[in-house]
Structure formats: structure tokens, C-alpha cells
Design a protein around this motif. Structure first.
Motif, PDB file in Angstrom:
ATOM      1  N   VAL A 160     -18.279  82.866  12.597  1.00  0.00           N
ATOM      2  CA  VAL A 160     -17.641  81.287  12.730  1.00  0.00           C
ATOM      3  C   VAL A 160     -17.958  80.863  13.877  1.00  0.00           C
ATOM      4  N   ALA A 161     -19.198  79.662  14.297  1.00  0.00           N
ATOM      5  CA  ALA A 161     -19.497  79.184  15.282  1.00  0.00           C
ATOM      6  C   ALA A 161     -18.078  78.572  15.947  1.00  0.00           C
ATOM      7  N   ARG A 162     -17.606  78.507  17.144  1.00  0.00           N
ATOM      8  CA  ARG A 162     -16.801  77.873  17.833  1.00  0.00           C
ATOM      9  C   ARG A 162     -16.196  76.938  17.094  1.00  0.00           C
ATOM     10  N   TYR A 163     -17.125  75.958  17.730  1.00  0.00           N
ATOM     11  CA  TYR A 163     -17.070  74.221  16.972  1.00  0.00           C
ATOM     12  C   TYR A 163     -16.295  74.193  15.617  1.00  0.00           C
ATOM     13  N   LEU A 164     -16.794  74.920  15.128  1.00  0.00           N
ATOM     14  CA  LEU A 164     -16.014  74.309  13.717  1.00  0.00           C
ATOM     15  C   LEU A 164     -15.136  75.437  13.473  1.00  0.00           C
ATOM     16  N   VAL A 165     -14.333  76.193  14.574  1.00  0.00           N
ATOM     17  CA  VAL A 165     -12.430  76.846  14.594  1.00  0.00           C
ATOM     18  C   VAL A 165     -12.063  75.489  15.368  1.00  0.00           C
ATOM     19  N   ALA A 166     -13.054  74.746  15.832  1.00  0.00           N
ATOM     20  CA  ALA A 166     -12.510  73.604  16.803  1.00  0.00           C
ATOM     21  C   ALA A 166     -11.437  72.910  15.779  1.00  0.00           C
ATOM     22  N   LYS A 167     -12.889  72.124  15.086  1.00  0.00           N
ATOM     23  CA  LYS A 167     -12.172  71.121  14.233  1.00  0.00           C
ATOM     24  C   LYS A 167     -10.922  71.259  13.238  1.00  0.00           C
ATOM     25  N   THR A 168     -10.693  72.754  12.946  1.00  0.00           N
ATOM     26  CA  THR A 168      -9.028  73.514  12.110  1.00  0.00           C
ATOM     27  C   THR A 168      -7.946  72.466  13.419  1.00  0.00           C
ATOM     28  N   ILE A 169      -7.858  72.967  14.215  1.00  0.00           N
ATOM     29  CA  ILE A 169      -7.132  72.333  14.798  1.00  0.00           C
ATOM     30  C   ILE A 169      -6.067  70.499  15.289  1.00  0.00           C
ATOM     31  N   ALA A 170      -4.969  70.565  14.382  1.00  0.00           N
ATOM     32  CA  ALA A 170      -4.699  69.686  14.495  1.00  0.00           C
ATOM     33  C   ALA A 170      -4.549  69.419  16.061  1.00  0.00           C
ATOM     34  N   CYS A 171      -4.750  67.789  15.913  1.00  0.00           N
ATOM     35  CA  CYS A 171      -4.560  67.000  17.298  1.00  0.00           C
ATOM     36  C   CYS A 171      -3.963  65.708  17.229  1.00  0.00           C
ATOM     37  N   GLU A 172      -3.040  65.342  17.882  1.00  0.00           N
ATOM     38  CA  GLU A 172      -2.044  63.640  17.810  1.00  0.00           C
ATOM     39  C   GLU A 172      -2.211  63.267  19.514  1.00  0.00           C
ATOM     40  N   TYR A 173      -3.052  62.119  19.201  1.00  0.00           N
ATOM     41  CA  TYR A 173      -2.825  61.348  19.701  1.00  0.00           C
ATOM     42  C   TYR A 173      -3.880  60.238  20.320  1.00  0.00           C
ATOM     43  N   SER A 174      -4.065  59.089  21.016  1.00  0.00           N
ATOM     44  CA  SER A 174      -4.155  57.701  20.812  1.00  0.00           C
ATOM     45  C   SER A 174      -5.588  57.722  21.847  1.00  0.00           C
ATOM     46  N   PRO A 175      -6.631  57.110  21.107  1.00  0.00           N
ATOM     47  CA  PRO A 175      -7.987  56.501  22.115  1.00  0.00           C
ATOM     48  C   PRO A 175      -7.322  55.884  24.020  1.00  0.00           C
ATOM     49  N   SER A 176      -5.896  55.624  23.557  1.00  0.00           N
ATOM     50  CA  SER A 176      -5.391  54.464  24.240  1.00  0.00           C
ATOM     51  C   SER A 176      -4.444  55.096  25.248  1.00  0.00           C
ATOM     52  N   ASP A 177      -4.687  56.899  25.132  1.00  0.00           N
ATOM     53  CA  ASP A 177      -3.610  57.239  26.146  1.00  0.00           C
ATOM     54  C   ASP A 177      -4.337  57.036  27.167  1.00  0.00           C
ATOM     55  N   SER A 178      -3.369  57.638  28.116  1.00  0.00           N
ATOM     56  CA  SER A 178      -4.211  58.201  29.522  1.00  0.00           C
ATOM     57  C   SER A 178      -4.947  58.870  30.147  1.00  0.00           C
ATOM     58  N   ILE A 179      -5.637  59.333  30.694  1.00  0.00           N
ATOM     59  CA  ILE A 179      -6.871  60.481  31.022  1.00  0.00           C
ATOM     60  C   ILE A 179      -5.823  61.700  31.459  1.00  0.00           C
ATOM     61  N   GLU A 180      -4.837  61.335  32.217  1.00  0.00           N
ATOM     62  CA  GLU A 180      -3.828  62.610  32.512  1.00  0.00           C
ATOM     63  C   GLU A 180      -2.873  62.820  31.028  1.00  0.00           C
ATOM     64  N   ASN A 181      -2.861  62.174  30.062  1.00  0.00           N
ATOM     65  CA  ASN A 181      -2.266  62.852  28.862  1.00  0.00           C
ATOM     66  C   ASN A 181      -3.251  63.572  28.271  1.00  0.00           C
ATOM     67  N   LEU A 182      -4.243  63.086  27.898  1.00  0.00           N
ATOM     68  CA  LEU A 182      -5.089  63.353  26.986  1.00  0.00           C
ATOM     69  C   LEU A 182      -5.616  65.210  28.229  1.00  0.00           C
ATOM     70  N   GLU A 183      -5.947  64.840  29.362  1.00  0.00           N
ATOM     71  CA  GLU A 183      -6.477  66.069  30.014  1.00  0.00           C
ATOM     72  C   GLU A 183      -5.199  67.170  30.010  1.00  0.00           C
ATOM     73  N   ILE A 184      -3.977  66.689  30.005  1.00  0.00           N
ATOM     74  CA  ILE A 184      -3.065  67.966  29.291  1.00  0.00           C
ATOM     75  C   ILE A 184      -3.296  68.653  27.787  1.00  0.00           C
ATOM     76  N   LEU A 185      -2.902  67.581  27.147  1.00  0.00           N
ATOM     77  CA  LEU A 185      -3.298  68.344  25.543  1.00  0.00           C
ATOM     78  C   LEU A 185      -4.794  68.379  24.922  1.00  0.00           C
ATOM     79  N   LEU A 186      -5.473  68.942  25.926  1.00  0.00           N
ATOM     80  CA  LEU A 186      -7.022  69.316  25.823  1.00  0.00           C
ATOM     81  C   LEU A 186      -6.798  70.939  26.017  1.00  0.00           C
ATOM     82  N   SER A 187      -5.832  70.903  27.470  1.00  0.00           N
ATOM     83  CA  SER A 187      -5.588  72.622  28.122  1.00  0.00           C
ATOM     84  C   SER A 187      -4.740  72.676  27.020  1.00  0.00           C
ATOM     85  N   GLN A 188      -3.649  72.256  26.137  1.00  0.00           N
ATOM     86  CA  GLN A 188      -2.984  73.437  25.304  1.00  0.00           C
ATOM     87  C   GLN A 188      -3.535  73.313  24.322  1.00  0.00           C
TER      88      GLN A 188
END
Ligand code: SF4
Length: 370
Positions: free
Chosen positions: A35-63
Motif C-alpha cells: 500500500v502506498a504510504r500516503y494512503l496509510v497516513a490517511k488512516t491515522i486520526a489526528c486532533e488539531y486546529s489550524p489556529s494551533d501554534s507551529i510548535e504544537n503542530l510540529e510536536i504532533l507531527l513528530s508523534q
């Protein structure tokens, strides 16, 4: 299929044991049992808001990246085994990319201008992306054919010998970029990709110019694509660590250039600082932490065998041994190369043989694709 006649090596290359071994997952996607990797990524739920800070989004991205790589080891065979969710690891990455656009750090030029406000940095691309062509490419390396290639306008390099200047440079004199290219948003880009899949592409190949200034649009387009198809990054690879983190988990295959074996030649001919340090850092990362399925393109330059070709091959053999190299002899003294007498010719057959013999001595795999 016409490509079987035009490029019979696109079939025969798969009889090579090393190619099959090194590009096993890519082959699995073509054969539809991976399975192409991007399809797998779409199955990983993620709670965030576009108004979150860059730092918080980066932490979430790494997790989420850690979670993604754990899930990938399960090696499931169809993405239907997991449910696609609307707010996911991929949409998180796109959100962060758009934040970075406000102070652009997509490449190591780090112009830090606000592209959302239509400011333009070195690449001359604001928030909008432009595609000059999208077609089935029969001239790429044998394992990639037929390649669904999408050429973007805009380049973050300024190579005096640009081999692609009709796409990368010539448009800069035009008043309106739309004279030479089509403006695309994420949805339109996905339509172009889907069209290439329907025509028989075995990968979607993002190139340019360079795809780096267009990371946000490319990530957005993956939200709309649905096919189990390899996503391929074909680039000068002058990404920042942060922008590489945005795409590293979603690309199945990498096609980076490795032009110079030191920083000085890069500065002289491409106007780039710290080239060798940046490129080796990024190559190591995709080899060790990304898909690791890589073809490096090394364009042999006249009079640059000792300072560039040999150090590059030595680095590859030692630090990123699983990749395959395309040793390219196509260098032509294009664009402003005539102003530099030492590169104002094609490489000789003796220079090409020296580089090829050196690669063979280091046990680098290059013959099946060069
Ligand atoms: S992508 Fe363009 S605007 Fe952004 S840092 Fe690179 S050259 Fe500058």
C-alpha cells in the motif's frame, strides 16, 4: 503497451536481483500487494486546529510520524484494511506546510517571506503553484517507466548550466507566468495525477523546476488522490529539516540529484551555500528514516571528477549503501555555461569511464539504470 517497445529495459530491469531487492516495496505497490504510504497516513486520526501554534503542530507531527512507522511494519496489503479518516496525519502536515508559507522555510535559502501574502522569494513562486506539463515520461530510469511526471514552475537553484532552462528559467522574463504554465490548486493537481494513473503511470513523479516550493500544494493533492500509486519526489533536495519532515513519510520513492562533492563548486555554479552538508544530511535521513528506496542522479561535469564525482561516490558507498546511482553523461554546456571555460564542453568518454570504474570499485549499483 507502447513503452514496452520504446523502453524494453523497463521490463528487463526487474530481472536484476539487486533492483528487485532494493526496490521491493515500490514493486509491491505496482503489483498491488503493498500500500502506498500516503494512503496509510490517511488512516491515522489526528486532533488539531489550524489556529494551533507551529510548535504544537510540529510536536504532533513528530508523534504521528512515530505512529505511522509502527503501523507500516504491520505490512497490510490493502488500505481498505484500515479506515480513512477526514482529519489525519496527512492533513496535519498540509496545515503545518501552509503555516511555514507565512515565513517560507521550504528550502535552505530560507527566504522567510510571506508567500500567503503573495510575496516572492528566490524561486519567484508565491502561494500558487503552476504546472508547465504533465505527461507519461518514457525517458526516466528503467524501473520508473512509464512515469506520471508533473513539471512545476519555479526553482530554488540558479545553476549556470541549467539543463532544463526552458522550464526553470526562461519564464522569468515573462510578465505573466500563466503564459507558460497552468495554475493548479490541490484538487486540480490531483486531477492531473489521476489522469496519469488512468493512462498507465506506475508512479506520480513531482519535478520541476523543483517541487520544493510547491510542498503545500503537493500535500494537499494527496488528500484528493485515491489510487494505490507510488508517490515520487524528484528534486535538487535542498530541503530544510522541517520541510523534509513534512513529506518524508508520504513519499514511496526518492529521485534526488547529487551534483557537487563539496560546498565550493555548488556556490560557484549554483549560487548555493552549504550544499554538500545539506544534501548529505537529507540523503542520510531518507535512507535511514524514510522509505530508503532511492535512485540518486549524478550528472558528471567536465573537469569535476576529482572534486565532485569521486567524493560523491565515496559518500554514497559508505553512508547510504542501499541506494542505486544513475551516473549521467548527458551534461551539455547550456544556459550560461559558456562563461565558465572549464565546464564549457560535454564530459569525455574517458571521464565517464573513470567515474563508472570508480563506482564499480566501491560496489555501487549503477549499471542497470545508467
Ligand atoms: S521555497 Fe522559494 S521562497 Fe521558500 S525558501 Fe526556498 S527559494 Fe525561498
Amino acid at each position: 503497451m507502447v513503452y514496452r517497445i520504446l523502453r524494453p529495459d523497463s521490463l528487463s530491469v526487474w530481472q536484476n536481483d539487486e533492483i528487485r531487492k532494493r526496490f521491493g516495496r515500490y514493486r509491491g505497490i505496482i503489483d498491488n500487494h503493498q500500500v502506498a504510504r500516503y494512503l496509510v497516513a490517511k488512516t491515522i486520526a489526528c486532533e488539531y486546529s489550524p489556529s494551533d501554534s507551529i510548535e504544537n503542530l510540529e510536536i504532533l507531527l513528530s508523534q504521528r510520524s512515530k505512529e505511522f512507522n509502527e503501523i507500516l511494519t504491520q505490512n497490510f496489503q490493502t488500505h481498505q484494511e484500515r479506515e480513512i479518516v477526514s482529519k489525519n496525519y496527512l492533513t496535519l502536515s498540509e496545515t503545518l506546510a501552509i503555516k511555514y508559507l507565512e515565513e517560507c522555510i521550504f528550502c535552505e535559502r530560507q527566504c522567510r517571506i510571506n508567500r500567503i501574502d503573495n510575496e516572492k522569494g528566490y524561486c519567484l513562486i508565491s502561494k500558487d503553484s503552476y504546472v508547465s506539463s504533465a505527461f507519461l515520461h518514457m525517458g526516466e530510469e528503467a524501473p520508473l517507466i512509464p512515469s506520471g511526471t508533473i513539471f512545476f514552475q519555479g526553482c530554488n537553484f540558479g545553476c549556470v548550466f541549467c539543463q532544463n532552462y526552458d522550464i526553470s528559467q526562461a519564464w522569468k522574463g515573462k510578465k505573466n507566468i500563466e503564459e507558460v504554465a497552468q495554475k493548479v490548486d490541490s484538487k486540480k493537481l490531483a486531477e492531473l495525477a489521476d489522469n496519469l494513473v488512468n493512462k498507465g503511470a506506475i508512479n506520480i513523479n513531482y519535478v520541476g523546476g523543483d517541487p520544493i516550493p510547491n510542498i503545500h500544494t503537493i500535500l494537499g493533492n494527496l488528500n484528493y488522490q485515491r489510487s494505490n500509486i507510488t508517490q515520487l519526489w524528484n528534486s535538487n533536495f535542498f530541503l530544510t529539516t522541517k520541510s523534509l519532515s513534512l513529506i518524508i513519510d508520504f513519499m514511496d520513492f526518492w529521485l534526488p540529484d547529487f551534483k557537487y562533492g563539496n560546498n565550493e563548486c555548488a556556490k560557484k555554479y549554483s549560487g548555493i551555500d552549504n550544499y554538500y552538508d545539506v544534501i548529505t544530511r537529507n540523503l542520510k535521513k531518507i535512507h535511514d528514516e524514510g522509505s530508503g528506496e532511492i535512485i540518486i542522479r549524478h550528472l558528471v561535469m567536465p573537469n569535476h571528477i576529482e572534486c565532485c564525482s569521486k567524493p560523491i561516490l565515496e559518500y554514497v558507498a559508505k553512508e547510504i549503501p542501499n541506494c542505486v546511482i544513475n551516473i549521467m553523461g548527458q551534461f551539455r554546456p547550456e544556459y550560461h555555461a559558456a562563461d565558465y571555460t572549464e565546464i564549457n564542453r560535454r564530459p569525455t568518454s574517458k571521464e565517464m569511464k573513470t567515474v563508472q570504474d570508480f563506482a564499480s570499485k566501491l560496489n555501487i549499483i549503477w549499471k542497470p539504470i545508467s
